[in-house]
Design an enzyme around this catalytic site. Structure first.
Site, PDB file in Angstrom:
ATOM      1  N   ASP A   1       8.891   4.022  -1.192  1.00  0.00           N
ATOM      2  CA  ASP A   1       8.145   3.510  -0.033  1.00  0.00           C
ATOM      3  C   ASP A   1       6.925   2.714  -0.504  1.00  0.00           C
ATOM      4  O   ASP A   1       5.816   3.213  -0.504  1.00  0.00           O
ATOM      5  CB  ASP A   1       7.710   4.685   0.834  1.00  0.00           C
ATOM      6  CG  ASP A   1       7.083   4.250   2.144  1.00  0.00           C
ATOM      7  OD1 ASP A   1       7.294   3.093   2.562  1.00  0.00           O
ATOM      8  OD2 ASP A   1       6.369   5.057   2.764  1.00  0.00           O
TER       9      ASP A   1
ATOM     10  N   GLU B   1      12.114  -1.244   3.886  1.00  0.00           N
ATOM     11  CA  GLU B   1      11.776   0.185   3.945  1.00  0.00           C
ATOM     12  C   GLU B   1      12.996   1.009   3.519  1.00  0.00           C
ATOM     13  O   GLU B   1      14.142   0.564   3.648  1.00  0.00           O
ATOM     14  CB  GLU B   1      11.373   0.578   5.371  1.00  0.00           C
ATOM     15  CG  GLU B   1      10.057  -0.010   5.840  1.00  0.00           C
ATOM     16  CD  GLU B   1       8.838   0.745   5.344  1.00  0.00           C
ATOM     17  OE1 GLU B   1       9.005   1.723   4.578  1.00  0.00           O
ATOM     18  OE2 GLU B   1       7.715   0.349   5.720  1.00  0.00           O
TER      19      GLU B   1
ATOM     20  N   ASP C   1       0.830  -1.203   0.000  1.00  0.00           N
ATOM     21  CA  ASP C   1       0.000   0.000   0.000  1.00  0.00           C
ATOM     22  C   ASP C   1       0.864   1.252   0.000  1.00  0.00           C
ATOM     23  O   ASP C   1       2.028   1.245   0.425  1.00  0.00           O
ATOM     24  CB  ASP C   1      -0.972   0.009   1.183  1.00  0.00           C
ATOM     25  CG  ASP C   1      -0.276  -0.019   2.536  1.00  0.00           C
ATOM     26  OD1 ASP C   1       0.679  -0.807   2.696  1.00  0.00           O
ATOM     27  OD2 ASP C   1      -0.693   0.728   3.451  1.00  0.00           O
TER      28      ASP C   1
ATOM     29  N   GLU D   1       0.020  -1.424   5.636  1.00  0.00           N
ATOM     30  CA  GLU D   1       1.082  -1.023   6.574  1.00  0.00           C
ATOM     31  C   GLU D   1       0.944   0.444   6.954  1.00  0.00           C
ATOM     32  O   GLU D   1       1.180   0.826   8.094  1.00  0.00           O
ATOM     33  CB  GLU D   1       2.452  -1.284   5.942  1.00  0.00           C
ATOM     34  CG  GLU D   1       3.642  -1.060   6.877  1.00  0.00           C
ATOM     35  CD  GLU D   1       4.172   0.370   6.877  1.00  0.00           C
ATOM     36  OE1 GLU D   1       5.019   0.683   7.733  1.00  0.00           O
ATOM     37  OE2 GLU D   1       3.733   1.185   6.023  1.00  0.00           O
ATOM     38  N   GLU D   2       0.564   1.262   5.971  1.00  0.00           N
ATOM     39  CA  GLU D   2       0.541   2.709   6.196  1.00  0.00           C
ATOM     40  C   GLU D   2      -0.548   3.147   7.174  1.00  0.00           C
ATOM     41  O   GLU D   2      -0.543   4.287   7.638  1.00  0.00           O
ATOM     42  CB  GLU D   2       0.354   3.442   4.859  1.00  0.00           C
ATOM     43  CG  GLU D   2       1.499   3.259   3.868  1.00  0.00           C
ATOM     44  CD  GLU D   2       2.759   4.005   4.251  1.00  0.00           C
ATOM     45  OE1 GLU D   2       2.798   4.602   5.344  1.00  0.00           O
ATOM     46  OE2 GLU D   2       3.714   3.983   3.459  1.00  0.00           O
TER      47      GLU D   2
END
Length: 403
Positions: free
Chosen positions: A109, A169, A79, A141-142
């Site tokens: 990212d 990351e 995501d 994740e975000e």
């Protein structure tokens, strides 16, 4: 820049494909996940998908090599954050290469890492691996590391137990062994409505919420004034902030309700329960008594919204040494204040480090980019780690005792 100047065309093509999927966290990621599943299937690699409760989002987990315990996971989220309101120079969901950089939402990212991993799959599949190499691509994740929790539960149920994990990351290809933990809470303040001309008959929830918000800021100031000495963190203290506030119905009504969202980032050796406990104690001992002198049913309630553990450096020593030895990083990078899925992998017993192409300074910004040289270095690291995975030993295996 390292001797690896240019990534393969395969990586660039895959990255362009991944960027073209607009996998903003509020939307489904199934198009991307199914494309990756089919990409792996064409190379004879099966994948297991684990879904969220709606079925609109999924994680992907695949294994290359022998069906044995252990092995190394290359992990990343699919995501991306929204582009709404950002001033981009070009279409954020169409990859663009210029001046040694590839631009696009998610370029650093963290679809750049995912593309480098996928570009190395055929090479890893052709190698005679002595230990498995796993791929883990997650959703959401975000917005609180939601997908990785589902994935880890699925792996536990399937008795799949990797030994170590590299979360890709953006770290400028430095090996990061620790990051802060993160928690967020909703606080609901309940007072008593009244006509604005008779404020003495009401209990103004906004005003009492403001007192508590002020206390949160006071705590933040106290932590900032006492940084940890000799800390490897770029921000060597716990941080707090209030992010959202909502309350009231009209300008001529004493507001009955006010709610606000606050959160904090804490160092690995801090006690996150102590931090929220300090806020709750202040509400109980100083705010509520004043409210209840006017209205006995007044209340203040706290609801935990997210809880993402810190990544602690100690348990990651062996995998950090291994990655540094094969990636050319040379030494560990600084500890970081941003949060990743690494803390949850570590909590599940999988030693984890953070290492990936791109800079966190580019993440979430308009004209997000990753340098092509960083992608090339990432390709080389993934190929080396996969081919030498059998040489990795945990600290327990090396010394006979856990660290």
């Amino acid at each position: 820049m390292s001797q690896h100047q240019t990534p393969t065309r395969r990586t660039l093509d895959i990255l362009a494909t991944l960027i073209a999927f607009p996998t903003v966290s509020r939307d489904s990621n199934l198009g991307l996940i199914e494309w990756v599943r089919d990409h792996l299937r064409r190379q004879g690699i099966g994948a297991r998908l684990s879904y969220d409760a709606t079925g609109a989002k999924a994680n992907l987990f695949a294994t290359i090599g022998p069906d044995l315990p252990g092995g190394i996971v290359f992990s990343g989220h699919t995501d991306v954050v929204p582009v709404d309101g950002q001033d981009w120079s070009s279409d954020p969901f169409k990859a663009r290469i210029a001046d040694g950089r590839l631009y696009g939402r998610g370029a650093c990212d963290m679809k750049g890492f995912l593309a480098a991993v996928l570009a190395c799959v055929d090479r890893l599949a052709a190698a005679e691996l002595q230990r498995p190499v796993h791929l883990a691509f997650t959703y959401d994740e975000e917005v609180g590391c939601k997908g990785v929790r589902t994935l880890l539960a699925d792996l536990q149920a399937a008795r799949i137990s990797p030994a170590a994990c590299i979360v890709g990351e953006p770290t400028d290809m430095q090996v990061v062994t620790a990051h802060k933990g993160s928690r967020n809470y909703r606080c609901c303040v309940r007072g008593k409505e009244a006509h604005a001309s008779r404020t003495q008959d009401g209990v103004n929830a906004i005003e009492y919420a403001a007192r508590l918000i002020g206390h949160i800021q006071d705590l933040a100031d106290q932590y900032a004034e006492a940084p940890r000495r000799n800390s490897a963190f770029d921000t060597p203290y716990d941080t707090l902030q209030t992010a959202l506030v909502n309350g009231g119905l009209a300008r001529n009504i004493v507001p009955r309700d006010c709610e606000f969202i606050f959160g904090y980032r804490y160092l690995p050796d801090s006690d996150p329960d102590r931090i929220v406990g300090s806020v709750q104690d202040y509400a109980r001992d100083h705010i509520l008594p004043r409210m209840r002198r006017k209205f006995a049913a007044a209340d203040i309630l706290f609801e935990k919204q997210s809880d993402n553990p810190a990544l602690r450096p100690g348990p990651n020593a062996a995998i950090a040494r291994f990655v540094m030895g094969l990636s050319g990083a040379g030494c560990a990078g600084p500890h970081v204040s941003y949060m990743t899925e690494g803390g949850l992998y570590q909590q599940a017993g999988v030693a984890s480090v953070i290492c990936g192409p791109g800079s966190i300074e580019q993440a979430h910004r308009p004209d997000e980019y990753v340098e092509l040289g960083q992608l090339a270095r990432c390709e080389a690291m993934i190929a080396a780690l996969g081919e030498h995975a059998a040489e990795f030993q945990t600290d327990t295996e090396t010394t006979g005792e856990a660290r």
